[in-house]
Write a protein that holds these residues in place. Structure first.
Motif, PDB file in Angstrom:
ATOM      1  N   SER A 194     -27.746  42.239 -16.372  1.00 35.27           N
ATOM      2  CA  SER A 194     -27.988  40.803 -16.521  1.00 35.27           C
ATOM      3  C   SER A 194     -27.546  40.099 -15.251  1.00 35.27           C
ATOM      4  N   GLN A 195     -28.491  39.431 -14.610  1.00 39.45           N
ATOM      5  CA  GLN A 195     -28.114  38.658 -13.411  1.00 39.45           C
ATOM      6  C   GLN A 195     -28.067  37.178 -13.769  1.00 39.45           C
ATOM      7  N   GLY A 223     -29.412  36.016 -16.341  1.00 42.07           N
ATOM      8  CA  GLY A 223     -29.178  36.083 -17.777  1.00 42.07           C
ATOM      9  C   GLY A 223     -30.221  35.386 -18.642  1.00 42.07           C
ATOM     10  N   CYS A 230     -33.318  36.073 -19.151  1.00 36.28           N
ATOM     11  CA  CYS A 230     -34.181  36.995 -19.903  1.00 36.28           C
ATOM     12  C   CYS A 230     -33.379  37.831 -20.883  1.00 36.28           C
ATOM     13  N   THR A 231     -32.048  37.856 -20.711  1.00 40.27           N
ATOM     14  CA  THR A 231     -31.233  38.865 -21.385  1.00 40.27           C
ATOM     15  C   THR A 231     -31.254  38.770 -22.920  1.00 40.27           C
ATOM     16  N   CYS A 239     -38.378  40.085 -16.434  1.00 39.46           N
ATOM     17  CA  CYS A 239     -37.111  39.737 -15.783  1.00 39.46           C
ATOM     18  C   CYS A 239     -37.440  39.551 -14.308  1.00 39.46           C
ATOM     19  N   ARG A 240     -36.997  38.457 -13.726  1.00 39.81           N
ATOM     20  CA  ARG A 240     -37.317  38.208 -12.323  1.00 39.81           C
ATOM     21  C   ARG A 240     -36.169  38.601 -11.407  1.00 39.81           C
ATOM     22  N   CYS A 241     -35.012  38.959 -12.003  1.00 41.76           N
ATOM     23  CA  CYS A 241     -33.842  39.185 -11.144  1.00 41.76           C
ATOM     24  C   CYS A 241     -33.532  40.652 -10.886  1.00 41.76           C
ATOM     25  N   THR A 242     -33.505  41.440 -11.944  1.00 49.26           N
ATOM     26  CA  THR A 242     -32.847  42.745 -11.833  1.00 49.26           C
ATOM     27  C   THR A 242     -33.726  43.846 -11.254  1.00 49.26           C
TER      28      THR A 242
HETATM   29  S1  FES Z   1     -31.558  38.417 -15.291  1.00 51.84           S
HETATM   30 FE1  FES Z   1     -32.596  36.697 -14.467  1.00 51.84          FE
HETATM   31  S2  FES Z   1     -34.535  36.895 -15.355  1.00 51.84           S
HETATM   32 FE2  FES Z   1     -33.554  38.724 -15.964  1.00 51.84          FE
END
Ligand code: FES
Ligand SMILES: Cc1cc2nc3c(=O)[nH]c(=O)nc-3n(C[C@H](O)[C@H](O)[C@H](O)COP(=O)(O)OP(=O)(O)OC[C@H]3O[C@@H](n4cnc5c(N)ncnc54)[C@H](O)[C@@H]3O)c2cc1C
Ligand code: FES
Length: 1374
Positions: free
Chosen positions: A118-119, A121, A123-124, A167-170
């Motif tokens: 989780s970045q 978060g 989408c988490t 998820c756009r981060c992980t």
């Molecule tokens: S943790 Fe940022 S969109 Fe998934």
């Protein structure tokens, strides 16, 4: 019978959320479950990412009880599409219901946080629920008991459970690992970096450290009290609800006949309501009729004639039933058809959509609204039938008849769908065998689904094979094609006729292909029509060619160096498809490695500790701006934007369809108070108006903010607002870069920002043996796609003050903009930002107008005003990455050494300067990664009538790196050289690096590219794999592979930033920093730094201090000069700022500590702090850290090897493996840096391969949602993804020797594009060999993004035809 008070009154919805009873009356039937949960309960974990079923942020577990079977059905569902009325008597579980910080987290939450999954978060919670649904259902199976601590899920099922969530981060890998840690068949060895165990721990020790998953402890998803509800009749007060739940077909008939509205078009039949995700209807119907309580419509009936589904049977249930029944049927006849139909259906949407989406709803959408359905195509090929009810009449039709009829009227109901059983017939002829062949196909940007296909197809054929003559005759065939830009799926009758009765041969194939091309023609206006036709050809070829008895076998099985498996075999009726066999995928990802070297020197800095707040992000307790409860009297805003690029705005009208009295005001530039300015964003380069004044300057420009009583009404009003434009006597807008150049429409770039040229171009050109002159490439835009849309809440405060909660990467600038707009002093504004649900640059300048518009509305109306932009508006207004056009000329030696490069670049900055003047510097900085000999350029940033472009992660640098690689590839092609050698020869030495990066090259030992380059070749097994790729390409006709190694150099710059550390009297520590937590782990690194720095006071207990530190929200009045969170260096700068504060505190505490130690022997942290309070020592320190000018810029290095496989029939590129080595100095937190590297890389993958941010001819964004804009998903990331973080040792001038990781790794994704280019090169060579042309003609430009149509276009839209012509030619010669 117990009856609640509310029930007695009639008309109550009764349901449970996380075990709590809810009784709701007087509900607007268009209310979605998400809307209800977010606005009327405390459960805010369901996030609104898209509102159209495409992201999974809103997923919940929906549990229904069947009183007859005494069984609970648990399904995941998208709460944004589920209507509240349809959850009557259901139980809803959100991630808060699984566990929380107070009662204890669920193992899913714990594992998500400790696998670094989780970045930001946002989408988490949805990810957790999608996975939980799979977990719960696996437990219901009769599979063997798994080992203790594991679930009954398999690894593949764990991956599939989250494949529809974005998820756009992980970059997904850690999320998949967290989920796979529950799987019965997981090998813990295969799981990636986590904070449970370390390298080399035994299996038992790993197992013991995983938070136990005890299946017996799982909470019951269905509360007892709700079961009682089933004993009382369902009483919905239809007068108040307009929601009808007939329980028999007869009732339904009556309802439709006695429709009191008198207007059938105001009645809506509802099954799963997922259709709303596509049509996004905002309209409130007069009457809703829920079909799902009619048992006859929910049946699955199987007899010897076929399987019949009631219309409300969901896609998931249909898949289950088809698979179940196929088991008892012939595996080569009807069973096979059922199984393959189910397999195809599993690629429709995502699990949480299929669980509620009905078969009937899908077919009605296809029939009535021309939806590009997969189900229609597949069922058409197997000659399915449907039953339709109109009035009291029931009619059975073939699906084809149904599709071809005029659209079903709103009083007709589709009752059932029947798939006939197909029998395998044995011929009596002894030497002949009859077989049934069936295959389905779809070409879509995502292989596992959640993407509409460019074309789908299903083919059924009855064939006879003669063993004696090796001939195959098509006796009958049913060939269906759909979704290619046609009104509905069709049977290709002419193609069928051409094939029927024929002995299959190459010439028949060739003949039939022409018929396919003439038949499968997309409707006018469809994108990529030729591509879609070529897909139809490709799929039919794929189906038939393995059956062709090949006389060409005799011409040998080596085709100009390409071995042909097709031509090398006996007629094969077992449907062995050779290389066409995509095979059953057994897992999406294979084992990957993460190599990190820990650095204990500055403990706990350097530890891979998990991200702070990750667990509460998973449990849904983390509060984002839109989760802050609305203050009393709060109003809601929605932007009305221009749809014209340049037009006078004469007026705005809200139509009467918007509920009366819901709209409070329409705020426009005319509402700017006296003394204020029409300003929506400000940077050092200028400002952009908040609202268009009399003149709108681009499509997507905000014209006004409509303010209403709810967000839904505000959105409805904005969406339906009619803007009166006038374009008379206006000059033409500038919509192309050519036009901008022609009209000299440029932004000024100050000389100090303009990069310096290197060397002497003419000299370099003169030294060259070869030249490429004026080659052209271009790059499009990219949308940020943060999962949390733009949002703000403005609350008027006393004395003309305004408090604004903003999801912003730069609250300080938002603050200044708001003050200027309202015409008030800066100290009257307070902007607060706690966390941002993903930014990527898009929540920097582009978040300011959102905060400012809310503040202006709140200021005018004297009431709190908030907004949460819907995805469409966000996408239309956002701007995104800078598109550009590049012309280059390059001189080079025959050995590949480049001697001179000249670039002319025009960049589209859109309407306002924003931060665009930095683009030339950024572009050139990344291009300089190679030693070009001499480098000269002219870069112009154009002002156009497009949306303002802003910084997006690695702004300019990603384009720069692409340009550099395009030049290298071109040179290699021109010289027919191996590209890797050309890269090699042009890599910098430290001295040439110093020439190109005058002030930032650093010491020779800091330049790690050469070491990384060599190390990566070894760790990725490059040489051996290059050979394997060659071998593969030699053997494979329709798939080609490419492999590519690419280096990057990325310059970053530290900026000044404040910090404040305060020690409270219980020893806990509160920290404020200028940097914003946007998911990048800034708070975690800051906490580690504070713990490290305070521990130097050396008293007992400081090793535990990490747990006592809290970083708090940014507040622009509490800590000023916060600046921008951007450019990859905010974490380290914030760390340095707090380190300075801690040093001050340690200095103040040290004398006391020494004296206490003398008195007491040992001193604990708490005692020290307590005594410091007694002695009035100031325990709060703040600083403004300004980096040393000489050291503020530095270079980051890395390299990647990517290997891809391109499907020449569809243009699909699969990423087989990626290996990265990235130098992050002595990483402050390797787990967080790893997350940044992987996440950035996957975002880069999106830019290079998938994401098309399209606009119409007027510049209005048309890729405005998850249906049309495709970011990477779990099924499109590299199957194997190995990352090594190079701990490059001591860097004296860096913050504790660390380096940046946020943006640079994004550039490494260019390696995928280069690998795809290599594969395409092979495909083109093969194509040219078929047509007898010179093989060296392999120079081509591969566009960005290299989507399926782009790749297929380069591999040859007519490749099948070319191949057949060639093969036929050979055949004839023999
Ligand atoms: S943790 Fe940022 S969109 Fe998934
Ligand atoms: C994100 C997403 C991705 C998708 N991807 C795909 C895909 O790749 N391929 C594909 O084929 N489909 C896809 N779909 C479409 C999906 O299959 C349909 O939305 C779904 O099957 C519709 O069923 P429903 O029960 O939700 O229908 P509803 O939304 O309830 O109804 C849809 C329409 O049909 C009408 N209707 C429903 N039932 C009947 C009936 N029995 N008689 C008369 N009218 C009726 C309704 O009034 C409404 O107008 C996708 C959907 C989503 C949301
Ligand atoms: S918000 Fe429901 S799926 Fe995106």
């Amino acid at each position: 019978m117990e009856e609640t008070e509310a029930e007695a009154a009639g008309g109550v919805l009764v349901f449970a959320v996380n075990g709590e009873r809810f009784e709701v009356s007087g509900v607007d039937p268009s209310t979605t479950l998400l809307e209800f949960l977010r606005t009327r309960t405390r459960f805010k974990s369901v996030k609104l990412g898209c509102g159209e079923g495409g992201c999974g942020a809103c997923v919940v577990l929906l549990s229904r009880y069947d009183p007859v079977l005494d069984r609970v059905e648990d399904i995941t569902a998208s709460s944004c599409l589920t209507l509240l009325c349809s959850v009557n008597r259901s139980s809803i579980t959100t991630t808060e219901g699984l566990g929380n910080s107070k009662d204890g987290f669920h193992p899913i939450h714990q594992r998500f946080s400790s696998f670094h999954a989780s970045q930001c978060g946002f989408c988490t919670p949805g990810m957790c629920m999608s996975f939980y649904g799979a977990l719960v259902n696996a437990e219901k199976t009769d599979r063997p008991e798994p080992s203790p601590g594991f679930s009954k899920l398999s690894v593949f099922e764990s991956e599939k459970a989250i494949a529809g969530n974005l998820c756009r981060c992980t970059g997904y890998r850690p999320i998949a690992d967290a989920c796979k840690s529950f799987a019965a068949d997981v090998d813990l060895e295969d799981l990636g970096l986590n904070s449970f165990w370390g390298k080399g721990d035994s299996e038992e020790s790993k197992m013991s450290r995983l938070p136990p998953y005890c299946r017996k402890d799982e909470k019951c998803t269905f509360p007892k009290f709700l079961k009682k509800e089933f004993k009382s009749p369902m009483l919905l007060d239809t007068k108040r609800y307009d929601w009808y739940t007939p329980t028999t077909v007869k009732d339904l008939q009556c309802l439709l006949e006695t429709d009191g509205t008198g207007n059938a078009s105001l009645v809506k039949l509802v099954a799963g309501n997922t259709g709303m995700g596509y049509y996004k209807e905002a309209k409130r119907w007069e009457k809703y009729i829920d079909l799902r309580n009619i048992p006859e419509l929910a049946i699955v009936k199987m007899d010897e004639t076929g399987i019949e589904f009631g219309t409300t049977v969901t896609i998931s249930k249909a898949i289950e039933a088809l698979r179940e029944h196929s088991k008892c049927m012939s595996s080569t006849g009807g069973g096979m058809i059922f199984r393959k139909t189910a397999d195809h259906m599993e690629k429709i949407a995502s699990g949480f959509i299929r669980n509620t989406a009905s078969l009937g709803g899908n077919l009605v959408m296809a029939q009535r609204f021309h939806f590009p359905s997969d189900i229609a195509t597949v069922l058409l090929a197997v000659d399915s039938q449907v039953t339709v009810m109109s009035g009291s009449k029931q009619e059975r039709l073939t699906l084809e008849e149904f599709l071809e009829r005029s659209p079903l009227d709103s009083k007709s109901v589709l009752l059932s769908i029947k798939i006939p059983t197909w029998h395998l017939r044995r011929s009596t002829a002894s030497k002949a065998t009859e077989r049934l062949l069936f295959e389905t196909y779809r070409a879509a940007p995502r292989p596992l689904g959640n993407a509409l296909p460019y074309l789908n197809a299903a083919f059924l054929a009855e064939v006879t094979a003669s063993e004696a003559s090796h001939e195959i005759v098509i006796n009958n065939c049913w060939l269906a094609f759909g979704a290619y830009g046609t009104q509905h799926a069709i049977r290709a009758r002419k193609v069928e006729e051409t094939l029927t009765g024929k002995v299959l041969s190459l010439s028949v194939l060739r003949e039939v292909i022409e018929v396919v091309k003439a038949t499968i023609v997309a409707d006018y206006g469809t994108r990529d029509p030729a591509y879609r036709s070529s897909l139809a050809v490709g799929f039919l070829f794929k189906f038939l060619s393995p059956l062709v008895e090949s006389r060409a076998k005799t011409v040998g099985n080596s085709l100009n160096g390409y071995k042909s498996p097709i031509l090398d075999g006996e007629p094969n009726l077992t449907q062995h498809r050779g290389e066409f066999q995509d095979g059953q995928i057994s897992s999406l990802l294979s084992s990957s490695t993460q190599v990190v070297e820990l650095n204990k020197e500055y403990y706990p800095v350097g530890e891979p500790i998990k991200k702070s707040e990750a667990a509460i992000q998973a449990s849904g307790e983390a509060v984002y701006v839109d989760d802050i409860p609305s203050p009393a009297t709060c109003l809601y805003g929605a932007f009305i934007y221009s749809t014209k690029p340049l037009a006078r705005v004469k007026g705005i009208r809200i139509p009467s369809s918007v509920p009366s009295n819901s709209v409070s005001s329409i705020i426009s530039f005319q509402d700017i108070p006296d003394g204020g300015q029409n300003v929506g964003s400000k940077t050092i380069f200028g400002f952009e108006p908040l609202f268009a004044d009399e003149l709108a300057h681009y499509a997507g420009q905000p014209i006004a903010l409509v303010v209403a009583d709810t967000q839904k009404h505000a959105d409805m009003a904005a969406d339906s607002a009619v803007v009166d434009y006038d374009v008379d006597n206006l000059e033409m807008p500038i919509l192309s870069l050519e036009e901008a150049v022609e009209r000299s429409s440029f932004f000024e770039v100050a000389p100090f920002l303009y990069p310096s040229e290197v060397g002497d171009l003419s000299k370099g050109m003169a030294e060259a043996d070869n030249k490429i002159l004026s080659a052209k490439i271009e790059l499009g835009s990219q949308y940020y796609f943060y999962m949390e849309n733009q949002t703000a809440l403005a609350v008027p405060d006393e004395d003309n003050c305004m408090v604004v909660y903003s999801s912003s990467q730069c609250p300080e600038y938002a603050h200044n903009t708001i003050a200027s707009c309202l015409g008030i002093l800066g100290h009257n504004v307070r902007v607060i930002t706690r966390r941002v649900g993903g930014g990527f640059g898009g929540k920097a300048v582009r978040a300011m107008p959102v905060a400012t518009a809310c503040a202006l509305a709140a200021h005018k109306l004297r009431r709190p005003v908030r907004t949460y932009l819907n995805r469409k508006t966000d996408m239309i207004m956002a701007g995104g990455r800078h598109p550009m056009k590049i012309t280059y000329s390059v001189g080079f030696k025959s050995n590949g050494k480049i001697t001179a490069l000249r670039l002319d670049v025009v960049v589209d900055g859109g309407l306002s300067a924003d931060v665009s003047p930095v683009m030339p510097m950024n572009i050139v900085s990344a291009i300089k990664k190679y030693n070009w000999g001499a480098l000269s350029f002219d870069i112009k940033v154009c002002k156009t009538n497009h949306t303002t472009k802003s910084a997006m992660r690695a702004p300019g640098e990603v384009q720069g790196t692409f340009i550099a690689e395009a030049v290298i590839e071109h040179v290699a092609s021109a010289l027919s050289m191996n590209v890797d050698s050309v890269r090699n020869i042009n890599l910098h030495s430290h001295s040439s690096l110093s020439l190109f990066y005058k002030h930032t090259a650093g010491e020779p030992q800091e330049y790690t590219v050469p070491a990384i380059w060599t190390k990566l070749a070894l760790s990725s097994n490059l040489d051996q794999r290059i050979e394997m790729v060659k071998e593969f390409n030699g053997c494979s006709l329709w798939k080609k592979r490419g492999i590519s190694r690419v280096p990057i150099v990325y310059e970053v710059s530290l900026r000044a930033t404040p910090g404040k550390v305060s020690i409270l009297n219980d020893g806990s520590v509160v920290v404020e920093v200028g940097g914003i937590e946007i998911g990048q782990g800034l708070w975690t690194k800051v906490k580690q730094m504070v713990a490290f720095a305070l521990s130097s006071v050396q008293c007992d207990g400081t090793t535990e201090i990490l747990k006592k530190i809290r970083v708090i929200q940014a507040d622009t009045l509490s800590l000023i000069q916060g600046g921008f969170t951007a450019g990859s260096t905010t974490s380290e700068a914030s760390c340095q700022a707090v380190r300075v504060c801690c040093d001050i505190l340690v200095q103040r505490l040290s004398p006391l500590k020494s004296s206490l130690q003398e008195q007491m022997g040992s001193v604990t942290w708490e005692v020290l702090v307590d005594q410091a309070y007694n002695q009035s020592i100031n325990l709060s320190a703040s600083t403004y850290y300004a980096p040393d000018l000489d050291n503020m810029n530095y270079l980051n290095y890395g390299a990647a090897v990517s290997e891809v496989e391109v499907d020449l029939l569809t243009g699909e590129t699969r990423i087989l493996r990626v290996d990265i080595i990235y130098d992050s100095g002595k990483s402050l937190n390797p787990a967080i840096d790893l997350g940044q590297i992987e996440g950035a890389f996957i975002q880069g993958l999106g830019f290079f391969m998938l994401e098309e941010y399209l606009t119409n001819s007027e510049g209005l964004v048309v890729a405005d949602g998850t249906w049309t804009y495709k970011i990477p998903t779990l099924d499109t990331i590299p199957k194997e993804f190995n990352v090594e973080i190079l701990n490059s040792g001591h860097h004296q001038k860096r913050v504790l020797s660390s380096k940046a990781s946020g943006e640079p790794p994004l550039l490494l994704a260019v390696s995928i594009h280069c690998a795809a280019r290599a594969a395409i090169k092979e495909a083109r060579k093969q194509l040219l060999s078929w047509s007898g042309h010179d093989e060296s003609d392999s120079i081509f430009q591969l566009g960005v993004p290299a989507t399926m149509p782009v790749v297929k276009g380069l591999c040859g839209l007519n490749s099948v035809e070319s191949y057949l012509d060639w093969a036929l030619g050979k055949e004839q010669k023999v």
